[in-house]
Design a protein around this motif. Sequence first.
Motif, PDB file in Angstrom:
ATOM      1  N   SER A  50       0.811  -0.988  -0.067  1.00  0.00           N
ATOM      2  CA  SER A  50      -0.138   0.010  -0.109  1.00  0.00           C
ATOM      3  C   SER A  50       1.030   1.282   0.105  1.00  0.00           C
ATOM      4  N   ALA A  51       0.729   2.261  -0.739  1.00  0.00           N
ATOM      5  CA  ALA A  51       1.367   3.427  -0.970  1.00  0.00           C
ATOM      6  C   ALA A  51       0.438   4.733  -1.109  1.00  0.00           C
ATOM      7  N   THR A  52       0.985   5.927  -0.722  1.00  0.00           N
ATOM      8  CA  THR A  52       0.253   7.031  -0.640  1.00  0.00           C
ATOM      9  C   THR A  52      -0.082   7.420  -1.978  1.00  0.00           C
ATOM     10  N   ASP A  53       0.375   6.983  -3.095  1.00  0.00           N
ATOM     11  CA  ASP A  53      -0.301   7.566  -4.357  1.00  0.00           C
ATOM     12  C   ASP A  53      -1.188   6.547  -5.005  1.00  0.00           C
ATOM     13  N   ASP A  54      -1.420   5.491  -4.304  1.00  0.00           N
ATOM     14  CA  ASP A  54      -2.483   4.507  -4.962  1.00  0.00           C
ATOM     15  C   ASP A  54      -3.474   4.248  -3.663  1.00  0.00           C
ATOM     16  N   VAL A  55      -3.612   4.977  -2.813  1.00  0.00           N
ATOM     17  CA  VAL A  55      -4.337   4.593  -1.619  1.00  0.00           C
ATOM     18  C   VAL A  55      -5.898   4.598  -1.900  1.00  0.00           C
ATOM     19  N   GLY A  56      -6.088   5.453  -3.156  1.00  0.00           N
ATOM     20  CA  GLY A  56      -7.559   5.379  -3.566  1.00  0.00           C
ATOM     21  C   GLY A  56      -8.001   4.042  -3.964  1.00  0.00           C
ATOM     22  N   LYS A  57      -7.103   3.423  -4.274  1.00  0.00           N
ATOM     23  CA  LYS A  57      -7.544   2.178  -4.729  1.00  0.00           C
ATOM     24  C   LYS A  57      -7.615   1.078  -3.761  1.00  0.00           C
ATOM     25  N   ILE A  58      -7.291   1.486  -2.362  1.00  0.00           N
ATOM     26  CA  ILE A  58      -7.460   0.560  -1.340  1.00  0.00           C
ATOM     27  C   ILE A  58      -8.881   0.624  -1.061  1.00  0.00           C
ATOM     28  N   GLY A  59      -9.330   2.309  -0.809  1.00  0.00           N
ATOM     29  CA  GLY A  59     -10.347   2.235  -0.389  1.00  0.00           C
ATOM     30  C   GLY A  59     -10.778   2.108   1.167  1.00  0.00           C
ATOM     31  N   VAL A  60     -11.722   2.846   1.756  1.00  0.00           N
ATOM     32  CA  VAL A  60     -12.412   2.778   3.159  1.00  0.00           C
ATOM     33  C   VAL A  60     -13.593   2.120   3.333  1.00  0.00           C
ATOM     34  N   ARG A  98     -17.611   0.914   4.290  1.00  0.00           N
ATOM     35  CA  ARG A  98     -18.582   1.616   5.011  1.00  0.00           C
ATOM     36  C   ARG A  98     -18.662   1.096   6.582  1.00  0.00           C
ATOM     37  N   PRO A  99     -19.108   1.907   7.429  1.00  0.00           N
ATOM     38  CA  PRO A  99     -18.911   1.478   9.060  1.00  0.00           C
ATOM     39  C   PRO A  99     -19.816  -0.006   9.076  1.00  0.00           C
ATOM     40  N   ARG A 100     -19.377  -0.819  10.049  1.00  0.00           N
ATOM     41  CA  ARG A 100     -19.832  -2.020  10.192  1.00  0.00           C
ATOM     42  C   ARG A 100     -21.029  -1.836  11.387  1.00  0.00           C
ATOM     43  N   GLU A 101     -21.624  -3.044  11.679  1.00  0.00           N
ATOM     44  CA  GLU A 101     -22.523  -2.786  12.814  1.00  0.00           C
ATOM     45  C   GLU A 101     -22.085  -2.521  13.928  1.00  0.00           C
ATOM     46  N   LYS A 102     -20.999  -3.140  14.349  1.00  0.00           N
ATOM     47  CA  LYS A 102     -20.097  -3.015  15.709  1.00  0.00           C
ATOM     48  C   LYS A 102     -18.723  -2.537  15.437  1.00  0.00           C
ATOM     49  N   THR A 103     -18.237  -1.417  15.934  1.00  0.00           N
ATOM     50  CA  THR A 103     -16.983  -0.698  15.725  1.00  0.00           C
ATOM     51  C   THR A 103     -15.834  -1.640  16.185  1.00  0.00           C
ATOM     52  N   ARG A 104     -14.918  -2.146  15.438  1.00  0.00           N
ATOM     53  CA  ARG A 104     -13.813  -2.695  15.636  1.00  0.00           C
ATOM     54  C   ARG A 104     -12.481  -1.908  16.006  1.00  0.00           C
ATOM     55  N   ILE A 105     -11.989  -2.053  17.198  1.00  0.00           N
ATOM     56  CA  ILE A 105     -10.704  -1.367  17.564  1.00  0.00           C
ATOM     57  C   ILE A 105      -9.750  -2.370  17.422  1.00  0.00           C
ATOM     58  N   LEU A 106      -8.607  -2.157  16.606  1.00  0.00           N
ATOM     59  CA  LEU A 106      -7.491  -2.972  16.754  1.00  0.00           C
ATOM     60  C   LEU A 106      -6.480  -2.606  17.820  1.00  0.00           C
ATOM     61  N   ARG A 138      -8.226  -0.367   4.997  1.00  0.00           N
ATOM     62  CA  ARG A 138      -8.928  -1.049   4.035  1.00  0.00           C
ATOM     63  C   ARG A 138     -10.480  -1.284   4.676  1.00  0.00           C
ATOM     64  N   GLY A 139     -10.628  -0.742   5.727  1.00  0.00           N
ATOM     65  CA  GLY A 139     -12.130  -0.895   6.182  1.00  0.00           C
ATOM     66  C   GLY A 139     -12.310  -2.187   6.839  1.00  0.00           C
ATOM     67  N   GLU A 140     -11.233  -3.036   7.315  1.00  0.00           N
ATOM     68  CA  GLU A 140     -11.461  -4.189   7.699  1.00  0.00           C
ATOM     69  C   GLU A 140     -11.567  -4.273   9.191  1.00  0.00           C
ATOM     70  N   ALA A 141     -11.226  -2.718   9.915  1.00  0.00           N
ATOM     71  CA  ALA A 141     -11.600  -2.365  11.381  1.00  0.00           C
ATOM     72  C   ALA A 141     -11.698  -0.820  11.252  1.00  0.00           C
ATOM     73  N   ILE A 187       0.007   6.904   4.986  1.00  0.00           N
ATOM     74  CA  ILE A 187      -0.738   6.267   4.032  1.00  0.00           C
ATOM     75  C   ILE A 187      -2.247   6.606   4.578  1.00  0.00           C
ATOM     76  N   ALA A 188      -2.489   6.529   6.098  1.00  0.00           N
ATOM     77  CA  ALA A 188      -3.651   6.565   6.572  1.00  0.00           C
ATOM     78  C   ALA A 188      -4.249   8.086   6.409  1.00  0.00           C
ATOM     79  N   VAL A 189      -3.620   9.035   6.254  1.00  0.00           N
ATOM     80  CA  VAL A 189      -3.957  10.513   6.103  1.00  0.00           C
ATOM     81  C   VAL A 189      -4.130  10.718   4.472  1.00  0.00           C
ATOM     82  N   ALA A 190      -3.328   9.822   3.571  1.00  0.00           N
ATOM     83  CA  ALA A 190      -3.614  10.160   2.235  1.00  0.00           C
ATOM     84  C   ALA A 190      -5.331   9.270   1.954  1.00  0.00           C
ATOM     85  N   ALA A 191      -5.566   8.231   3.031  1.00  0.00           N
ATOM     86  CA  ALA A 191      -6.879   7.651   2.745  1.00  0.00           C
ATOM     87  C   ALA A 191      -7.787   8.434   3.440  1.00  0.00           C
ATOM     88  N   GLY A 192      -7.565   9.657   4.042  1.00  0.00           N
ATOM     89  CA  GLY A 192      -8.729  10.321   4.734  1.00  0.00           C
ATOM     90  C   GLY A 192      -8.946   9.922   6.193  1.00  0.00           C
TER      91      GLY A 192
END
Length: 247
Positions: free
Chosen positions: A122-132, A134-142, A178-181, A201-206
């Motif tokens: 994953s890289a800052t110049d293609d983070v749009g391809k990774i995507g975030v 939608r929120p899930r039913e229960k929030t997951r904190i890693l 990636r929206g897995e959490a 990368i997280a900043v680039a992903a918004g």
Amino acid sequence: MTDARLAALLAEEAGTLLLRTRDAAGEATDARELGRRGDVESNTLLLRRLAEHRPGDAVLSEESADDPARLRAERVWIVDPLDGTREYGRRRADWTVHVALWQAGRGITDAAVAEPDKERVSATDDVGKIGVNRPREKTRILVSDSRPPEFAKRVAEEVGAELVPMGSAGAKAMAVVRGEADAYLHAGGQYEWDSAAPVGIAVAAGLHTSRVDGSELRYNQASPYLPDLLICRKELAGPLLRAVARR
């Protein structure tokens, strides 16, 4: 080659080297020895390749002596040759390689995180391809599976979330990207190389990124110690930071 593409290339090359090193070591190799070997070999590769491609830039690496000259540099590469040495040594998949570029007055501008066992960079110049997602039913904190914040359980209860343990900082951060959490919460000790590339990368992903008190994450500081971190969806930042403040 752009700085972002260079970061991605080097993270991938180091990841490939680490896979080869692990395969060549065999199952009988002690986990600590395998981790030590991986750290050294990956660091050697990254330093050599950076010297080839960006000879005028400074480098801050977990596995090299810190050169104070970086504090006067305009460009500093912040690298973690093997984030999750314990996980790598135990032949788990949740370890990563971090390569980030800090620029004076701009902070982290380009970054890449390789997850070699998942064949993913994953890289800052293609983070749009990774995507975030939608929120899930229960929030997951890693949280760290070896040293989660002592207040994490109470924070999770306050916001109605579940805690999910995972290995390296990079693996946790990329799971949020990636929206897995939904969030990654850490306190209790890290250094700049642990979070520089994942945060870029997280900043680039918004996503929201900060210290656990809400303050800005600052890099290329005199002391590279940067002990805590929050990466999360922006709408969760307020509730999580308020819950942490009441710890």
